[in-house]
Structure formats: C-alpha cells, structure tokens
Design a protein around this motif. Sequence first.
Motif, PDB file in Angstrom:
ATOM      1  N   PHE A  33      -0.731  -8.003 -10.110  1.00  0.00           N
ATOM      2  CA  PHE A  33       0.573  -8.669 -10.054  1.00  0.00           C
ATOM      3  C   PHE A  33       1.179  -8.784 -11.452  1.00  0.00           C
ATOM      4  O   PHE A  33       2.362  -8.563 -11.647  1.00  0.00           O
ATOM      5  CB  PHE A  33       0.466 -10.058  -9.424  1.00  0.00           C
ATOM      6  CG  PHE A  33       0.223 -10.047  -7.935  1.00  0.00           C
ATOM      7  CD1 PHE A  33       0.878  -9.152  -7.104  1.00  0.00           C
ATOM      8  CD2 PHE A  33      -0.661 -10.940  -7.359  1.00  0.00           C
ATOM      9  CE1 PHE A  33       0.661  -9.140  -5.742  1.00  0.00           C
ATOM     10  CE2 PHE A  33      -0.882 -10.943  -5.992  1.00  0.00           C
ATOM     11  CZ  PHE A  33      -0.225 -10.044  -5.181  1.00  0.00           C
ATOM     12  N   ARG A  34       0.353  -9.122 -12.422  1.00  0.00           N
ATOM     13  CA  ARG A  34       0.847  -9.267 -13.795  1.00  0.00           C
ATOM     14  C   ARG A  34       1.389  -7.943 -14.324  1.00  0.00           C
ATOM     15  O   ARG A  34       2.397  -7.911 -15.020  1.00  0.00           O
ATOM     16  CB  ARG A  34      -0.255  -9.798 -14.701  1.00  0.00           C
ATOM     17  CG  ARG A  34       0.233 -10.018 -16.118  1.00  0.00           C
ATOM     18  CD  ARG A  34      -0.849 -10.652 -16.999  1.00  0.00           C
ATOM     19  NE  ARG A  34      -0.371 -10.800 -18.345  1.00  0.00           N
ATOM     20  CZ  ARG A  34       0.300 -11.840 -18.807  1.00  0.00           C
ATOM     21  NH1 ARG A  34       0.579 -12.834 -18.003  1.00  0.00           N
ATOM     22  NH2 ARG A  34       0.701 -11.898 -20.048  1.00  0.00           N
ATOM     23  N   ALA A  35       0.739  -6.843 -13.983  1.00  0.00           N
ATOM     24  CA  ALA A  35       1.125  -5.521 -14.495  1.00  0.00           C
ATOM     25  C   ALA A  35       2.399  -4.977 -13.842  1.00  0.00           C
ATOM     26  O   ALA A  35       2.953  -3.986 -14.325  1.00  0.00           O
ATOM     27  CB  ALA A  35      -0.020  -4.537 -14.298  1.00  0.00           C
ATOM     28  N   LEU A  36       2.873  -5.606 -12.783  1.00  0.00           N
ATOM     29  CA  LEU A  36       4.066  -5.101 -12.101  1.00  0.00           C
ATOM     30  C   LEU A  36       5.312  -5.185 -12.966  1.00  0.00           C
ATOM     31  O   LEU A  36       6.247  -4.416 -12.792  1.00  0.00           O
ATOM     32  CB  LEU A  36       4.307  -5.872 -10.799  1.00  0.00           C
ATOM     33  CG  LEU A  36       3.332  -5.592  -9.664  1.00  0.00           C
ATOM     34  CD1 LEU A  36       3.588  -6.559  -8.507  1.00  0.00           C
ATOM     35  CD2 LEU A  36       3.428  -4.152  -9.200  1.00  0.00           C
ATOM     36  N   ARG A  96      -0.237  -8.413   0.773  1.00  0.00           N
ATOM     37  CA  ARG A  96      -0.200  -8.120  -0.662  1.00  0.00           C
ATOM     38  C   ARG A  96       0.966  -7.188  -1.015  1.00  0.00           C
ATOM     39  O   ARG A  96       1.643  -7.386  -2.023  1.00  0.00           O
ATOM     40  CB  ARG A  96      -1.537  -7.524  -1.091  1.00  0.00           C
ATOM     41  CG  ARG A  96      -1.710  -7.428  -2.569  1.00  0.00           C
ATOM     42  CD  ARG A  96      -3.149  -7.015  -2.916  1.00  0.00           C
ATOM     43  NE  ARG A  96      -3.306  -7.003  -4.336  1.00  0.00           N
ATOM     44  CZ  ARG A  96      -3.629  -8.051  -5.072  1.00  0.00           C
ATOM     45  NH1 ARG A  96      -3.846  -9.216  -4.503  1.00  0.00           N
ATOM     46  NH2 ARG A  96      -3.733  -7.956  -6.379  1.00  0.00           N
ATOM     47  N   ASP A  97       1.210  -6.166  -0.216  1.00  0.00           N
ATOM     48  CA  ASP A  97       2.315  -5.251  -0.499  1.00  0.00           C
ATOM     49  C   ASP A  97       3.674  -5.943  -0.391  1.00  0.00           C
ATOM     50  O   ASP A  97       4.579  -5.670  -1.173  1.00  0.00           O
ATOM     51  CB  ASP A  97       2.268  -4.023   0.417  1.00  0.00           C
ATOM     52  CG  ASP A  97       1.168  -3.049   0.025  1.00  0.00           C
ATOM     53  OD1 ASP A  97       0.733  -3.069  -1.149  1.00  0.00           O
ATOM     54  OD2 ASP A  97       0.748  -2.257   0.893  1.00  0.00           O
ATOM     55  N   ASP A  98       3.815  -6.848   0.579  1.00  0.00           N
ATOM     56  CA  ASP A  98       5.058  -7.625   0.692  1.00  0.00           C
ATOM     57  C   ASP A  98       5.288  -8.449  -0.572  1.00  0.00           C
ATOM     58  O   ASP A  98       6.403  -8.544  -1.074  1.00  0.00           O
ATOM     59  CB  ASP A  98       5.014  -8.573   1.890  1.00  0.00           C
ATOM     60  CG  ASP A  98       5.054  -7.865   3.228  1.00  0.00           C
ATOM     61  OD1 ASP A  98       5.576  -6.734   3.294  1.00  0.00           O
ATOM     62  OD2 ASP A  98       4.545  -8.447   4.209  1.00  0.00           O
ATOM     63  N   VAL A  99       4.213  -9.029  -1.082  1.00  0.00           N
ATOM     64  CA  VAL A  99       4.326  -9.850  -2.289  1.00  0.00           C
ATOM     65  C   VAL A  99       4.689  -8.974  -3.485  1.00  0.00           C
ATOM     66  O   VAL A  99       5.539  -9.348  -4.300  1.00  0.00           O
ATOM     67  CB  VAL A  99       3.021 -10.642  -2.542  1.00  0.00           C
ATOM     68  CG1 VAL A  99       3.074 -11.363  -3.876  1.00  0.00           C
ATOM     69  CG2 VAL A  99       2.777 -11.630  -1.408  1.00  0.00           C
ATOM     70  N   LYS A 100       4.076  -7.801  -3.600  1.00  0.00           N
ATOM     71  CA  LYS A 100       4.424  -6.903  -4.711  1.00  0.00           C
ATOM     72  C   LYS A 100       5.889  -6.505  -4.638  1.00  0.00           C
ATOM     73  O   LYS A 100       6.585  -6.487  -5.657  1.00  0.00           O
ATOM     74  CB  LYS A 100       3.522  -5.661  -4.700  1.00  0.00           C
ATOM     75  CG  LYS A 100       2.098  -5.961  -5.116  1.00  0.00           C
ATOM     76  CD  LYS A 100       1.286  -4.733  -5.403  1.00  0.00           C
ATOM     77  CE  LYS A 100       0.904  -3.994  -4.174  1.00  0.00           C
ATOM     78  NZ  LYS A 100      -0.060  -2.897  -4.432  1.00  0.00           N
ATOM     79  N   THR A 101       6.375  -6.226  -3.441  1.00  0.00           N
ATOM     80  CA  THR A 101       7.794  -5.893  -3.284  1.00  0.00           C
ATOM     81  C   THR A 101       8.665  -7.078  -3.693  1.00  0.00           C
ATOM     82  O   THR A 101       9.664  -6.907  -4.389  1.00  0.00           O
ATOM     83  CB  THR A 101       8.086  -5.490  -1.820  1.00  0.00           C
ATOM     84  OG1 THR A 101       7.298  -4.335  -1.505  1.00  0.00           O
ATOM     85  CG2 THR A 101       9.553  -5.172  -1.623  1.00  0.00           C
ATOM     86  N   TRP A 102       8.273  -8.291  -3.281  1.00  0.00           N
ATOM     87  CA  TRP A 102       9.033  -9.478  -3.668  1.00  0.00           C
ATOM     88  C   TRP A 102       9.070  -9.630  -5.186  1.00  0.00           C
ATOM     89  O   TRP A 102      10.120  -9.913  -5.759  1.00  0.00           O
ATOM     90  CB  TRP A 102       8.437 -10.734  -3.029  1.00  0.00           C
ATOM     91  CG  TRP A 102       9.176 -11.961  -3.417  1.00  0.00           C
ATOM     92  CD1 TRP A 102      10.273 -12.491  -2.802  1.00  0.00           C
ATOM     93  CD2 TRP A 102       8.924 -12.807  -4.548  1.00  0.00           C
ATOM     94  NE1 TRP A 102      10.707 -13.615  -3.473  1.00  0.00           N
ATOM     95  CE2 TRP A 102       9.903 -13.826  -4.552  1.00  0.00           C
ATOM     96  CE3 TRP A 102       7.960 -12.793  -5.556  1.00  0.00           C
ATOM     97  CZ2 TRP A 102       9.929 -14.822  -5.520  1.00  0.00           C
ATOM     98  CZ3 TRP A 102       8.009 -13.785  -6.530  1.00  0.00           C
ATOM     99  CH2 TRP A 102       8.976 -14.788  -6.509  1.00  0.00           C
ATOM    100  N   VAL A 103       7.927  -9.445  -5.833  1.00  0.00           N
ATOM    101  CA  VAL A 103       7.861  -9.588  -7.295  1.00  0.00           C
ATOM    102  C   VAL A 103       8.829  -8.619  -7.957  1.00  0.00           C
ATOM    103  O   VAL A 103       9.614  -8.993  -8.833  1.00  0.00           O
ATOM    104  CB  VAL A 103       6.419  -9.348  -7.812  1.00  0.00           C
ATOM    105  CG1 VAL A 103       6.392  -9.211  -9.329  1.00  0.00           C
ATOM    106  CG2 VAL A 103       5.497 -10.480  -7.362  1.00  0.00           C
ATOM    107  N   MET A 104       8.801  -7.371  -7.534  1.00  0.00           N
ATOM    108  CA  MET A 104       9.653  -6.365  -8.168  1.00  0.00           C
ATOM    109  C   MET A 104      11.131  -6.600  -7.858  1.00  0.00           C
ATOM    110  O   MET A 104      11.983  -6.450  -8.729  1.00  0.00           O
ATOM    111  CB  MET A 104       9.203  -4.972  -7.750  1.00  0.00           C
ATOM    112  CG  MET A 104       7.853  -4.621  -8.374  1.00  0.00           C
ATOM    113  SD  MET A 104       7.289  -2.977  -7.985  1.00  0.00           S
ATOM    114  CE  MET A 104       6.750  -3.193  -6.314  1.00  0.00           C
TER     115      MET A 104
END
Length: 143
Positions: A33-36, A96-104
């Motif tokens: 998550f940090r590296a996104l 997890r993928d939904d969260v990565k999309t939200w972060v980006m």
Amino acid sequence: MSVIATKELAECEARIDAALDDMFAAVAIDSEFRALIPPPTRDELQQLEENLKREGCRDPLIVWRGLLIDGHNRYAICKKFRIPFQLLEHKDSCDRDDVKTWVMTNKAGRGNRSPFVPAGLAVDQDTIKATQAETNIGERSDI
C-alpha cells in the motif's frame, strides 16, 4: 508548584504517553500500500512536517483492517514528534484490490503531485482492473 501538583502532572503525562503508544501501535504499515504512491519531494515533506508541528494532524489517517492506506507521511511525522491523530476505518467489505484502486483514485484526485504521477497511477489501476476481470471470468454480476 507543589509536590502534589508535580506528581499529578507526571501521572497525567504518563497517561498521555501511554495513549499515544496505543495509538501508534494500532496502525500497521503494509509495504504494498505504501509503495502505491510515490514519495513526496523533500520540500513537500518539510512543509508537511512544519504544518503538523504547528497545527497538529487535522485530517484522519485511513486504515483498512488495521493497515494504513492513506497518510503514511503524516503517520511517520506524527510518530516522530508524538503528535496525536485520528483514525478512520475504510469500509471493511472491500477486498485488497478494491482498496488499492481506492488509494490510487484518492491520490490521483489530489493536486499535490506532478502531472506524471496520475498517469502512472492510471496504469497501475488498469493492471488491477485487468487482474480483477481475469479472476471474475464466467461470473455474472447482473443476476
């Protein structure tokens, strides 16, 4: 100051320190998550540090299942200077993928990055969506 007041002050400070320790312990860092999101420039980080020291941490840090997903730089500065912060839990029903999309998406919508960063985030989002599509092949979502 009287001996009693000094003792009460010391006890109060100890309770505050314990509460801060609990606050920092409640947050876990996930390297993926940090590296996104690319790190801020040195000037941006210095400005953020000055703001946090002067005003405190006004915006809550966002966690998902105890993992920090938004506010990594604020968290590090708050921890360094023992600045209290609030936590806000992201909806737990996401994967997890939904969260990565939200972060980006969340970071791409902020105006504090160079014009090249949102393009890189878009490529990462496309990769996540393609992976989700491959996983859901043959599954109908309209019934």
